[in-house]
Design a protein around this motif. Structure first.
Motif, PDB file in Angstrom:
ATOM      1  N   UNK A 122       0.856  -1.188   0.000  1.00  0.00           N
ATOM      2  CA  UNK A 122       0.000   0.000   0.000  1.00  0.00           C
ATOM      3  C   UNK A 122       0.895   1.242   0.000  1.00  0.00           C
ATOM      4  N   UNK A 123       1.057   1.824  -1.177  1.00  0.00           N
ATOM      5  CA  UNK A 123       1.895   3.029  -1.239  1.00  0.00           C
ATOM      6  C   UNK A 123       1.071   4.249  -1.653  1.00  0.00           C
ATOM      7  N   UNK A 124      -0.231   4.074  -1.625  1.00  0.00           N
ATOM      8  CA  UNK A 124      -1.117   5.164  -2.028  1.00  0.00           C
ATOM      9  C   UNK A 124      -1.781   5.829  -0.821  1.00  0.00           C
ATOM     10  N   UNK A 125      -1.388   5.435   0.387  1.00  0.00           N
ATOM     11  CA  UNK A 125      -2.022   6.016   1.585  1.00  0.00           C
ATOM     12  C   UNK A 125      -0.945   6.774   2.352  1.00  0.00           C
ATOM     13  N   UNK A 126      -1.021   8.104   2.333  1.00  0.00           N
ATOM     14  CA  UNK A 126       0.082   8.841   2.944  1.00  0.00           C
ATOM     15  C   UNK A 126      -0.130   8.955   4.451  1.00  0.00           C
ATOM     16  N   UNK A 127       0.982   9.120   5.156  1.00  0.00           N
ATOM     17  CA  UNK A 127       0.945   9.426   6.587  1.00  0.00           C
ATOM     18  C   UNK A 127       0.278  10.792   6.748  1.00  0.00           C
ATOM     19  N   UNK A 128      -0.173  11.100   7.946  1.00  0.00           N
ATOM     20  CA  UNK A 128      -0.809  12.401   8.149  1.00  0.00           C
ATOM     21  C   UNK A 128       0.218  13.518   7.992  1.00  0.00           C
ATOM     22  N   UNK A 129      -0.120  14.520   7.216  1.00  0.00           N
ATOM     23  CA  UNK A 129       0.771  15.671   7.056  1.00  0.00           C
ATOM     24  C   UNK A 129       0.638  16.574   8.286  1.00  0.00           C
ATOM     25  N   UNK A 130       1.638  17.436   8.463  1.00  0.00           N
ATOM     26  CA  UNK A 130       1.649  18.339   9.637  1.00  0.00           C
ATOM     27  C   UNK A 130       0.331  19.083   9.818  1.00  0.00           C
ATOM     28  N   UNK A 131      -0.231  19.559   8.685  1.00  0.00           N
ATOM     29  CA  UNK A 131      -1.411  20.435   8.786  1.00  0.00           C
ATOM     30  C   UNK A 131      -2.716  19.662   8.587  1.00  0.00           C
ATOM     31  N   UNK A 132      -2.656  18.344   8.533  1.00  0.00           N
ATOM     32  CA  UNK A 132      -3.873  17.573   8.279  1.00  0.00           C
ATOM     33  C   UNK A 132      -4.899  17.818   9.390  1.00  0.00           C
ATOM     34  N   UNK A 133      -6.134  18.193   9.021  1.00  0.00           N
ATOM     35  CA  UNK A 133      -7.139  18.471  10.053  1.00  0.00           C
ATOM     36  C   UNK A 133      -7.450  17.258  10.937  1.00  0.00           C
ATOM     37  N   UNK A 134      -7.135  16.030  10.452  1.00  0.00           N
ATOM     38  CA  UNK A 134      -7.341  14.844  11.310  1.00  0.00           C
ATOM     39  C   UNK A 134      -6.413  14.826  12.516  1.00  0.00           C
ATOM     40  N   UNK A 135      -5.292  15.507  12.403  1.00  0.00           N
ATOM     41  CA  UNK A 135      -4.240  15.389  13.424  1.00  0.00           C
ATOM     42  C   UNK A 135      -4.724  15.773  14.815  1.00  0.00           C
ATOM     43  N   UNK A 136      -4.465  14.923  15.780  1.00  0.00           N
ATOM     44  CA  UNK A 136      -4.889  15.202  17.149  1.00  0.00           C
ATOM     45  C   UNK A 136      -3.714  15.657  18.006  1.00  0.00           C
TER      46      UNK A 136
END
Ligand SMILES: C[S@@+](CC[C@H](N)C(=O)[O-])C[C@H]1O[C@@H](n2cnc3c(N)ncnc32)[C@H](O)[C@@H]1O
Length: 414
Positions: A219-233
């Protein structure tokens, strides 16, 4: 007004879609869920030797921008040795196996530090014949190494409980990428349907442009959360929802149960709820439980939660004002017994609070308040039906400590 600190072991909400538990999931009594779970995802510590943190936003400034944050301990990944680590994981997998139905699936997410040991352990515990896939989640984020190839993938072991596994890959179709079609001849079939053809070994293979394609085991099409990703907790090691969707959708049905015994920021529960599944999430970190509680409240997902409140004496200024057909419960001040990090005082240390009826140590929640990026100010007034008996308030602070207060008598004294 008689505000008395009391104990509360559990909170419940009508229409709950799942449960959160605070505690060591290797020792928890989960017998009520045995043989009922379709999918268990385990994302345990990886034997990194690190101490992980939660970057916690503080007060209005923290939640309206990112100007005010503190780093709080989330969980430790330090072990006396590898055996101690594997003993913990063995306990967790043992619990997972009991939870799963015969049709169920287990996913264990690790990285290259321990993958070989974990594979052998899983073969032994579930049986080699129940190994299904070694999934490789590859990503680009993080630094680059110079003295070896950069380590840019995790491993997710996928085992079935038994040959009765239910698996439907058509639930995770991929957009058909242009790349894989470039070397093929573009044409139309006899009905005018666009397709690509390629000849190999004397045979012609036809691929229709509108046919879905499905993921392989890399699976190389699913990126890690970026710094500014609104999902980030702010919780270290948080996984993206896209990854959990790909894991749980093929092996669970609407309303079936999905469990995560190292739930961290609550990604699995949220992904499960958004896909119409029910969930069980456990974590031994009170910071993690505080984060997942807020995350589910923000997503309007209803849940029960089992975690004891603190008996250390705290001071709360809570007032109840009668309104028209309802009462206003107002949180005017709070002082914790355990000091907050330097500079955090007053309501800035309060993360969430709820009101409801406290019966037999269970808070039946009627209203919740929490901070979020869209509501950076903590709502200080919550409404309940007029003259609610056994009225109580639950306060969760930024350290994940929980305090309960009876507002009109009732409840066991803390
Ligand atoms: C890699 S993190 C999980 C991150 C999570 N998948 C997410 O998306 O946020 C591992 C979690 O396992 C929890 N944990 C470690 N040992 C545990 C145990 N014995 N019982 C319950 N939770 C445990 C830690 O507190 C931590 O939150």
């Amino acid at each position: 007004m008689d505000v008395r600190q009391v104990t509360c072991a559990r909170e419940m909400r009508s229409g709950a879609r799942g449960e959160i538990r605070l505690g060591d999931s290797t020792r928890m009594d989960l017998s009520q869920y045995w043989d009922r779970v379709s999918c268990v995802y385990l994302d345990p510590p990886y034997l990194t030797g690190d101490q992980f943190i939660l970057r916690q936003r503080i007060g209005f400034e923290g939640w309206s921008g990112e100007k005010r944050t503190v780093d709080l301990p989330a969980y430790s990944d330090r072990w006396p040795d590898r055996d101690a680590y594997l003993t913990m994981l063995r306990g967790m997998v043992g619990q997972a196996v009991k939870l799963l139905t015969d049709e169920g699936a287990l996913f264990v997410h690790v990285d290259t530090r321990v993958d070989a040991h974990v594979r052998l352990m899983l073969d032994e515990m579930l049986g080699e014949r129940n190994f299904v896939n070694q999934l490789v989640w590859s990503y680009q984020s993080g630094g680059r190494a110079k003295n070896h190839y950069s380590r840019k993938h995790d491993i997710i072991f996928f085992y079935r409980k038994s040959p009765a596994l239910r698996f439907d890959i058509t639930r995770v179709p991929l957009p058909r990428g242009e790349n894989r079609q470039n070397h093929m001849k573009r044409t139309f079939d006899e009905n005018g349907r666009p397709c690509r053809t390629i000849r190999s070994g004397g045979k012609t293979y036809v691929y229709y442009d509108d046919d879905p394609v499905y993921p392989g085991d890399v699976w190389n099409d699913l990126s890690h959360l970026q710094q500014k990703d609104p999902q980030r907790t702010g919780y270290d090691t948080q996984k993206p929802l896209t990854l959990l969707n790909r894991v749980l959708l093929p092996v669970s049905e609407p309303d079936s149960l999905v469990a995560d015994l190292c739930a961290g920021s609550g990604t699995t529960g949220l992904a499960a709820a958004q896909a119409g599944r029910r969930f069980l999430m456990a974590d031994q970190s009170k910071t993690a439980v505080m984060v997942m509680r807020r995350r589910l409240l923000h997503a309007k997902v209803r849940f029960d939660l089992e975690a004891a409140t603190s008996e250390e004496p705290a001071k709360a200024d809570i007032r109840v004002y009668p309104g028209l057909g309802f009462d206003d419960v107002c949180l005017a001040g709070f002082e914790p017994p355990t000091p907050w990090p330097e500079g955090v005082t007053g309501m800035d240390g309060v993360e969430q609070w709820s009101v409801g009826q406290l019966r037999d140590g269970v808070l039946h929640v009627m209203a919740d308040a929490f901070r979020s990026r869209t509501t950076p100010e903590l709502q200080d007034v919550l409404q309940v039906p007029m003259n609610t008996p056994d009225l109580a308030a639950l306060i969760v602070d930024i350290l994940g400590n929980r305090y309960c207060f009876s507002l009109n008598g009732g409840g066991e004294g803390a």
